[in-house]
Design an enzyme around this catalytic site. Structure first.
Site, short mmCIF file in Angstrom:
data_model
loop_
_atom_site.label_atom_id
_atom_site.label_comp_id
_atom_site.label_asym_id
_atom_site.label_seq_id
_atom_site.Cartn_x
_atom_site.Cartn_y
_atom_site.Cartn_z
N ARG A 53 0.81 -1.23 0.00
CA ARG A 53 0.00 0.00 0.00
C ARG A 53 0.84 1.27 0.00
NH1 ARG A 53 -4.16 -0.64 4.75
NH2 ARG A 53 -2.22 -1.36 5.65
N LYS A 156 2.26 -19.63 5.03
CA LYS A 156 1.54 -20.11 6.18
C LYS A 156 1.18 -18.92 7.08
CE LYS A 156 3.81 -21.51 10.02
NZ LYS A 156 4.43 -20.41 10.76
N GLU A 224 13.96 -22.87 20.00
CA GLU A 224 14.42 -21.54 19.60
C GLU A 224 14.84 -20.77 20.84
OE1 GLU A 224 12.22 -19.52 16.31
OE2 GLU A 224 10.62 -20.81 17.00
N HIS A 249 5.36 -27.22 10.62
CA HIS A 249 6.74 -27.71 10.48
C HIS A 249 6.95 -29.06 11.17
CE1 HIS A 249 7.17 -23.73 9.07
NE2 HIS A 249 7.47 -23.14 10.21
N LYS A 349 9.76 -21.35 22.32
CA LYS A 349 10.57 -20.15 22.15
C LYS A 349 11.31 -19.91 23.46
CE LYS A 349 8.21 -17.98 18.40
NZ LYS A 349 9.12 -18.19 17.29
N LYS A 354 19.06 -22.58 20.00
CA LYS A 354 18.26 -22.85 18.81
C LYS A 354 18.77 -24.12 18.12
CE LYS A 354 16.91 -20.93 14.30
NZ LYS A 354 15.46 -21.06 14.30
C1 BG6 Z 1 8.08 -19.79 11.37
C2 BG6 Z 1 7.41 -19.37 12.63
O1 BG6 Z 1 7.19 -20.49 10.54
O2 BG6 Z 1 9.18 -20.64 11.69
C3 BG6 Z 1 8.38 -18.65 13.54
O3 BG6 Z 1 6.32 -18.52 12.31
C4 BG6 Z 1 9.58 -19.53 13.80
O4 BG6 Z 1 7.79 -18.29 14.77
C5 BG6 Z 1 10.17 -20.01 12.48
O5 BG6 Z 1 10.54 -18.75 14.50
C6 BG6 Z 1 11.26 -21.02 12.71
O6 BG6 Z 1 11.90 -21.28 11.49
P1 BG6 Z 1 13.42 -21.72 11.44
O7 BG6 Z 1 13.68 -22.00 10.01
O8 BG6 Z 1 14.20 -20.58 11.99
O9 BG6 Z 1 13.50 -22.94 12.32
#
Ligand code: BG6
Length: 514
Positions: A53, A156, A224, A249, A349, A354
């Site tokens: 926009r 998604k 994460e 995922h 989270k 991670k």
């Molecule tokens: C996304 C989520 O689909 O995947 C995020 O919306 C998440 O919240 C992310 O952090 C994780 O992806 P990756 O590739 O960093 O493991």
């Protein structure tokens, strides 16, 4: 399917990105295209049109994008940016979308160029945007094999639950054939995720063992250390860990680990097998959910040396929020191969670090001949092993490391040299970087190329999404009920709530720390 048409460039194409001012465009999509440009995979007739926009010129748009391009790809960005355009339009206004149509017709290739529409929009805009595009005739294809193709990539989340996903699907099918729809799950673009299929079905040594007779449990972790990112709290609080990561995922990872071998590498053969296994997931009832799942949210804590705030203190999170930032659950697959094998799924989270990983834990020998300390009864010995007190590295675990380490390892026991029959842990390992000396391409690079080339294998079919919602919705419903068990808490930087340990009941081992 996965067979890349190497050397064959993507031909005359208009890639239209809706939501071009957003984070995804800048951080993932454009860098992925720039890498494709650097590798010579894009024809110089591929043009990119950002739509959003806000009002800006092509040059201002490129300046905004430039910030996310690493130094080594500057040259490729310069070259691609000559074919990056920007159009200010509101996808909610039909006349704006018609204006876009006219602009596309006037660009290289015009009406006869292939068109890929990428919906990097808020999910609530998916349906209305497709309707406007459809009504304007911009999704129409003469026939499904036409060179003048129209495809749509949908980011998604695909729906908020099973019902809304079905409604979105119906809306899409009003204007699009299934072959035109590319529902993205970026996990499928990861090299190490694709390797699960290769590893399982190219090698024969594991297949005879890949079942409940030999596998005690499968543990899948998506951990994460990040919390909720700035500006994302509104979306995240509506979504939570289950909808954000587990439903998509993690269930995709589970499907790849548990599916039967496809007849061919054709996209539909693979997806048929994934659907079968997702449909075989045991749909838990209330009592199962109380016993076999834990949801939690992070409180203040430490990540490395930094103090971090809790979820409820994050900007934009409602103070009475009941949203989970952590889910651990014990899933079961009701089929011959997997009956009674727990699939322990955990995502959170603000955990200790991670990493994404799959651990396939093979059964212990029926009789433990080795390493029993003097004076310990056989049953106490077994219990100590189960609690992880006696063996740092449990033997016979296959670890598939998805990220950041991209590796495979198999642990086993070897006799320690010496007079006594002491067994000690050892490992066979493979690591992508050590062997191939290069990092994997980012997931979006692979997926964009496949969408441009018309290969749907790594995209989701609606029945996969439906089956995943069918499973996840049960948890979400129970957790949203007035009499739901209270949400647990864990300190940021820890490994999650202690309540989740109970999910291991009857199995040996504990939650992985990567
Ligand atoms: C996304 C989520 O689909 O995947 C995020 O919306 C998440 O919240 C992310 O952090 C994780 O992806 P990756 O590739 O960093 O493991």
């Amino acid at each position: 399917m996965m067979i890349r048409r190497m050397g064959e460039k993507v031909g005359t194409t208009q890639l239209v990105i809706f939501g071009a001012s957003g984070d995804l465009t800048k951080r993932k999509l454009i860098p992925a295209l720039v890498r494709l440009e650097a590798e010579g995979q894009l024809h110089d007739q591929v043009v990119v049109i950002g739509v959003s926009r806000s009002v800006k010129s092509d040059q201002e748009f490129c300046e905004h994008l430039a910030g996310a391009i690493p130094e080594e790809f500057r040259g490729a960005f310069e070259s691609l940016s000559k074919r990056i355009h920007y159009l200010s339009a509101d996808v909610k206004i039909p006349s704006d979308v018609e204006k876009l149509g006219a602009a596309l017709d006037a660009m290289p290739g015009g009406e006869s160029a292939g068109r890929l529409y990428y919906l990097s929009l808020k999910p609530e805009l998916f349906g209305s945007t497709l309707t406007i595009l459809g009504e304007a005739g911009m999704l129409r294809m003469a026939d499904q094999h036409s060179d003048v193709w129209r495809r749509v990539v949908v980011e998604k989340p695909f729906g908020h639950d099973q019902e809304s996903a079905r409604a979105l699907n119906t809306c899409m099918h009003r204007y699009l054939r299934e072959q035109q729809i590319y529902r993205i799950d970026h996990y499928l673009g990861k090299e190490t995720v694709q390797n699960i299929l290769g590893f399982r079905f190219h090698n024969t040594i594991f297949e005879p063992l890949w079942n409940s007779h030999h596998i005690e449990l499968v543990q899948i972790t998506v951990a994460e250390d990040l919390g909720v990112e700035k500006g994302r709290a509104g979306f995240y609080d509506e979504s939570g860990a289950m909808r954000d990561v587990v439903q998509n995922h993690m269930l995709q990872l589970l499907a790849l680990v548990a599916m039967e071998a496809p007849a061919t590498l054709d996209g539909d053969d693979i997806r048929n097998q994934k659907v079968e296994v997702l449909r075989a997931l045991h749909i838990p009832d209330r009592a199962d959910i109380a016993e076999q799942s834990v949801r939690a949210r992070y409180t203040t804590g430490k990540i490395g040396d930094s103090n971090v705030i809790g979820y409820l203190e994050e900007e934009g999170v409602p103070e009475n929020s009941q949203t989970e930032t952590y889910v651990a659950l014990r899933a079961e697959i009701n089929n011959w191969r997997w009956n009674s094998v727990p699939f322990l799924l955990r995502h959170g989270k603000r955990l200790g670090s991670k990493f994404t990983e799959i651990k396939v834990q093979f059964r212990m020998p029926p009789v433990q001949l080795f390493n029993r300390p003097d004076g310990l009864s056989a049953s106490e010995f077994r219990k100590q092993l189960r609690d992880g007190n006696l063996c740092q590295l449990r033997p016979n675990v296959l670890t598939i490391s998805i990220q950041p380490s991209e590796a495979l390892s198999l642990s086993f026991g070897v006799k320690r040299p010496g007079a006594s029959m002491d067994m000690t842990p050892a490992k066979l390992s493979f690591n992508y970087e050590d062997v191939f000396k290069c990092g994997s391409a980012p997931a979006y690079q692979r997926l964009l190329l496949d969408a441009l080339n018309g290969d749907p294998t790594l995209f989701l079919r609606s029945d996969e999404i439906d089956a995943s919602w069918c499973f996840s919705d049960e948890f979400i419903k129970v957790w949203a009920a007035d009499d739901a068990p209270p949400i647990c808490e864990y300190a940021a930087g820890s490994w999650g709530p202690k309540e989740a340990d109970a999910l291991f009941e009857g199995c040996e081992g504990g939650w992985s720390r990567g």
